[in-house]
Design a protein around this motif. Sequence first.
Motif, short mmCIF file in Angstrom:
data_model
loop_
_atom_site.label_atom_id
_atom_site.label_comp_id
_atom_site.label_asym_id
_atom_site.label_seq_id
_atom_site.Cartn_x
_atom_site.Cartn_y
_atom_site.Cartn_z
N ALA A 1 0.83 -1.21 0.00
CA ALA A 1 0.00 0.00 0.00
C ALA A 1 0.86 1.25 0.00
CB ALA A 1 -0.93 0.00 1.21
N ALA A 2 1.92 1.25 0.80
CA ALA A 2 2.81 2.42 0.85
C ALA A 2 3.50 2.61 -0.50
CB ALA A 2 3.84 2.22 1.96
N ARG A 3 3.99 1.52 -1.08
CA ARG A 3 4.70 1.62 -2.36
C ARG A 3 3.78 2.13 -3.47
NH1 ARG A 3 5.25 -2.59 -5.90
NH2 ARG A 3 4.75 -4.09 -4.25
N LEU A 4 2.58 1.54 -3.56
CA LEU A 4 1.67 1.94 -4.63
C LEU A 4 1.09 3.33 -4.40
CD1 LEU A 4 -0.25 -1.39 -5.34
CD2 LEU A 4 1.71 -0.42 -6.55
N SER A 5 0.91 3.73 -3.14
CA SER A 5 0.41 5.08 -2.85
C SER A 5 1.39 6.13 -3.35
CB SER A 5 0.16 5.26 -1.36
OG SER A 5 -0.88 4.43 -0.91
N ARG A 6 2.68 5.87 -3.20
CA ARG A 6 3.68 6.81 -3.71
C ARG A 6 3.64 6.82 -5.23
NH1 ARG A 6 9.41 7.14 -0.73
NH2 ARG A 6 9.35 9.03 -1.97
N GLU A 7 3.52 5.66 -5.84
CA GLU A 7 3.53 5.60 -7.30
C GLU A 7 2.31 6.27 -7.91
OE1 GLU A 7 4.14 1.78 -8.98
OE2 GLU A 7 6.17 1.57 -8.20
N THR A 8 1.18 6.23 -7.21
CA THR A 8 -0.05 6.80 -7.74
C THR A 8 -0.36 8.17 -7.14
OG1 THR A 8 -1.31 5.52 -6.09
CG2 THR A 8 -1.06 4.55 -8.28
N ALA A 9 0.63 8.79 -6.49
CA ALA A 9 0.52 10.16 -6.00
C ALA A 9 -0.67 10.35 -5.06
CB ALA A 9 0.42 11.15 -7.17
N GLN A 10 -0.73 9.54 -4.00
CA GLN A 10 -1.77 9.66 -2.97
C GLN A 10 -1.10 9.85 -1.61
OE1 GLN A 10 -5.45 7.03 -3.74
NE2 GLN A 10 -3.82 5.81 -4.61
N PRO A 11 -0.71 11.09 -1.28
CA PRO A 11 0.09 11.31 -0.08
C PRO A 11 -0.61 10.93 1.22
CG PRO A 11 -0.62 13.39 -1.05
CD PRO A 11 -0.93 12.33 -2.05
N ILE A 12 -1.92 11.13 1.31
CA ILE A 12 -2.60 10.78 2.55
C ILE A 12 -2.73 9.27 2.68
CG2 ILE A 12 -4.75 11.00 3.85
CD1 ILE A 12 -2.91 13.43 3.86
N MET A 13 -2.95 8.57 1.57
CA MET A 13 -2.95 7.11 1.63
C MET A 13 -1.57 6.60 2.01
SD MET A 13 -5.66 5.37 1.37
CE MET A 13 -6.46 6.65 2.34
N TYR A 14 -0.54 7.26 1.50
CA TYR A 14 0.82 6.87 1.86
C TYR A 14 1.04 7.03 3.36
CZ TYR A 14 5.91 6.90 2.16
OH TYR A 14 7.21 6.64 2.51
N ALA A 15 0.59 8.17 3.91
CA ALA A 15 0.74 8.39 5.36
C ALA A 15 -0.06 7.35 6.15
CB ALA A 15 0.27 9.80 5.71
N THR A 16 -1.24 6.98 5.63
CA THR A 16 -2.06 5.96 6.30
C THR A 16 -1.33 4.62 6.31
OG1 THR A 16 -4.09 7.09 5.64
CG2 THR A 16 -4.28 4.78 6.25
N ALA A 17 -0.74 4.27 5.18
CA ALA A 17 0.00 3.00 5.12
C ALA A 17 1.20 3.02 6.05
CB ALA A 17 0.44 2.73 3.68
N ARG A 18 1.89 4.16 6.12
CA ARG A 18 3.07 4.24 6.97
C ARG A 18 2.71 4.15 8.45
NH1 ARG A 18 7.57 2.79 4.75
NH2 ARG A 18 9.02 4.47 5.24
N VAL A 19 1.62 4.79 8.85
CA VAL A 19 1.24 4.71 10.26
C VAL A 19 0.72 3.32 10.60
CG1 VAL A 19 -1.19 5.49 10.14
CG2 VAL A 19 0.21 6.06 12.14
N THR A 20 0.14 2.64 9.63
CA THR A 20 -0.24 1.24 9.85
C THR A 20 1.01 0.39 10.05
OG1 THR A 20 -2.21 1.55 8.47
CG2 THR A 20 -1.52 -0.71 8.91
#
Length: 914
Positions: free
Chosen positions: A622-641
């Motif tokens: 989720a973190a990897r794909l969130s970065r690739e698809t330019a979704q910073p809040i999803m990336y932050a959500t994946a990182r805090v998970t």
Amino acid sequence: MLPDRHAAPLVGREPELAVLGARVAGIRDGGGAVVVRGEAGIGKSALLAEAERRAAAAGARVLRATAVESETQITYSGLYQLVSPVLAHADGLPAPQRAAVLAALGRTEAAAPDLFLVALATLNLLAEAATHAPLLLVVDDAHWLDRASADVLVFVARRLEFEPMGLLVAVREGVRSVFDGAGLPELAVGRLDDDAAAALLDAGAPALRQAVRERVLAESAGSPLALVELPIAMRDVGDGVAPIGPLPLTRRLEDAFAARVSALPAATRQLLLVAALSDGEVLSEVLAAAALLGGEAPTVEAFGPAVQARLLEVEGARVSFRHPLMRSAVVQRAGIGPRRQVHAAFAALLTDDADRRVWHRSAAMTGPDEELAAELEAAAGRARRRGGVEAAVAALRRAAEVSADPQRRGERLLRAAELAFELGRPDLVSGLLDTGAAAELTPRQRTRMAWIRGRFDDGVGDVPAGARSLTDLAERAAADGDAGLALKLLWGAALRCFWTEPGAAMRDEVVRVAEGLPVDAHDGRRLAVLAFAAPIESGAVVVDHLRFLATHPSRHGRAARRAEAALLVGAFDLAVGFSATAIAQLRAEGRLGLLARCLATQAWGAAHLGDLAVAIPAAEEAARLSRETAQPIMYATARVTQALLAALRGDWDQGEALSAEAERAALRVAARPVLATVCHARGLAALADGRPAEAYEHLSRMYDPADPAYHPALRCFAVADLVEAAVRGGHRGPVADVVAQLEDVARVTPSPALHAGLRYARALLAADADAEALFEDALRADLVRWPFARARVQLAYGGWLRRQRRAADSRGRLRAAGETFDALGTIPWSDRARQELRASGETIRRRIPAAREQLTPQELQIAQMAADGLTNREIGERLYLSHRTISSHLHRIFPKLGISSRAALRTALHPQAA
């Protein structure tokens, strides 16, 4: 010696060559990617050419593409240029990938699937070709690639770790491209120092007068192209072509090239303009278009003076400019009238190429033309079907500009804005909507415009007024009979309720409108709106419908929204199940943006269940794909998970680093759910590490309405941790009030997570006379799919029994808890269970670390899929990696697990099931 077309020789470029040479030399073991960045005329092309030469000398095959500005709207034109020499290898691809890449490149009439499926097909196509000889992919002027090609190349570049391929792309400094911020290694190419500049100048123009030599050195300021070209310009037309003053170097060079053009015969100048405005390099097309302009029939010989002036090259059937600045200089000096005439000639010529024809016709047009607008709209549809979203946006925007019908103009702008959202371009969306706002829009179109404006940030940082406005528009759309649009608008309002705190009245209003829509009660979109807007107040309705859907798989449809709804009402077991269904659908369709969100949902739910085997790889992907698809809040959500998971594993340092990263991102936009989960992760880590007072400080923030980390739904899921921290840290009194509040909440919602947490909390807080009954009550609950929660009750119950001097009674519960924690990989809780067992008088074995603890998240995911019987190709298709990369990962995994074959994977990962 470099070919003459590479204008900047390699004098003074030893450091850059060393970097590229090392990358080329290691290409057989995985060459990786390098972005070569520098201003115009700095010598990037020469460096790429030398890398090509070295790669070819080492036995590698070179695939090359040069992007041109006029082709940026031709979808996949750059990718076709690059991979067409190896398209024969497409026969070895799985059928969906073969169909995707052939459709994208115009080899079939089928509609191309999602861009990321095309990207995966491209990666595997190149991997197939690389089995015969290592590949070096070279893309010059990559800032002018069409967006679809550039996105595919970024995708490929991030996956070359184990491939015998290298990718070099040259981009111009200061020109926006997809490669900016892509996280790829970069090689900055700067200006030459004084000694290297002088050596280059003397090598190319040894006979310059001293005054001219000094002026060229000063004017060029270390630019290799200037050091080569300015002496020629001065020799041909005098010293005045390079004026001293504040003009940027590229403008001075353009002036120099333009001056060189002025000295050419009229027929040659006309041919140069035709070549400059061509969107290809086909000599016959240029000559044919020039013939349509009238006058004497052009011949190849007419190019002679331009070739002698070193402006362009004619090689076989191709004509090309030696540098993009030369092309722009030719266009710059031509008037608008001649340019339109040339575009009209190309439009008349290219009758068999609708896409190129319509863009030339558009450039030749001066006023409104509804027929042209319709042709551009059709071109947008073709681009969209082939996966070229950016080209489709450009075509629709241009169609709007030439529209004669005001309402059609507005509709085209809205459709362009909707597509621009898919690109992750808020600036482009905003510009299109601002233009559309001045158009004559219908009420429904204005409602769509409001919905589009609110899509980008998921409501993060928006004021509650945004929820009110969207809800009002949804009610209006519903009254007009458009329930689908109403649901979209309500989804935006519900997200604002989730990310911000708009108050109970606003939440109730969203729920009221959603409940009044004429849609199926089981509709996942409706359930998600209710769950995000009012997860407590609507909890009973949402949980009831979700449980029905979980037992009726044929009614699933799109499961992603149902997974999100289950998460928000605390039905984590349902969330993980719905996520698994949705993830399979999204992988098959190649929809990586939604896949990233669904993986984040699965990871968050599985983390709360303590199912690390599912949560760890899901969060990492989720973190990897969130970065690739330019979704910073999803990336932050994946990182805090991932921070929550680190706490469960006992990795305190990594957990804090992940929490801090997520917190920084969340604070910028006041993302309450992320901030709440940061507090949860830190509190859980402190609790697991034996620091209950600190844990209580972090966790209590989630229950303070004045704190940015307060969240009405997420606080319900941390009550077990809060109460345990309070009991162990001496805060029984304050926490009793919080539990009382949540008891009131529990009377409203059947949230499984809340009720499980409260049963645990009641037992921890109870007097000794009541504790045993409450522990037994907690264990009687259906926690089969909640193994971590059940094991925590067993651990606490066993510890209480031991302290009551009932050691024999305690051991069975403590042993069961420890075995569960061992199986889950929740190491700190496993260690506590062992300590309690030891204190009860039982001799215990030392915990043997699980083999899977040696694996990275991605390795764990690959190992699990391989253990389930998937082939390397099937795993690669699911994870958007090549099958060669999967094979390389498995070769690393086997030694870590102490095995030598796939057959042993299942036992190595699940020894307790053997």
